[in-house]
Design a protein around this motif. Sequence first.
Motif: not given
Length: 369
Positions: A187, A219-220
């Motif tokens: 991520n 956003d990830v």
Amino acid sequence: MRLVHLTVSRQLSQGQLKQLRFEYDAAKDLKNVEWITLAYHNSSASQPFVHQTPFIFRWIFFRKLWCWVVAIKLSRSCDLVMMRHITFDPFTFVFAPLIKNRISVHHSKEVEELKLIRKGWKGKAASWLEKVSGRFSVSRTKMILGVTQEIAEYERDLRAPDKPIDIYPNGVDVEKIEILQDKRLPNEVNAVFICGTFSAWHGLDKLVAAVDDGDVQDDVVSLTIHLIGKLSYCQMSEIQATEARRKIFKIHGSLSEIEYRPIMEKCDVGIASLAMERQSLLEGSTLKVREMLAMGMPIYSGHEDIALVKEEPFVNIVQNVCLKDILDFGLKSKSVTREKIRRFSRKRISKLAAMESLISNELLWIKKI
């Protein structure tokens, strides 16, 4: 055949020492050729192929004279003398015609580069002197070698249109470079930009400008660019000037390989030079790119290189720096193993392969001229 590669410098950089060491070691595996690597600089000898320049020859112009003294001696015992080109050299007018088996080796477009290295009238004067002395020197060689095709063609077209050319790119001993452990994280994307010193042609300012453009929004997945190497006070201030820059860049300073390998192990992308056009170059042959590929690192680059094949999924060559591109490239590259990158790059980054190619292409032929 017996040939020697001669380099004389005020101070050999760590990169130059590494490159010459790879050549020195690879020469032991060549067949039917005795390849001698020989270098002189002002400091003490740190490698078996390095010698300290005699004290009276350590001044800039005397050092150039010493190079010719050594080259003349070597020319009598070797079939070919590959000599790294000496810039704005007054002694070339005396000695260049005396060595009939000399090959000129070029790592840059010297006439253009001197204007960048020395600012103002000093750079212009050095460039003009190099234009005159370099033409005389190169036109009296058997052959021109460039670390890239672009440089070889430039030297030929500018100085000696009738001379044969070939490339002698930088290379590494892949087996002596340890592959990175794969500690990439799902991520986040980590990129590493590593330089001895962040000079203008590395293009750090282009990354800073890309951050200011605010072109990465996710956003990830987060993006971090690790800076390893010497930054100027001005560069440090610029990177820390805004919150957006502080969020993207992580400054580590100058580190040894033992210190920076743990950082690289979690990185998805290795950033190569992004502004080589400032050296009037479009193509590179940097040791950094070859070392990162041998480690299994995908490459994001602002220039062409024979070690970088655009079709490979672990190579991204760009004209305009864009953080969203780095982020997307990092995510895409996670699926390519370190082992695959190393395996697919091996032939194009091997110093031994570069030496063998040079010998088979030109040197055995030119010896007969």
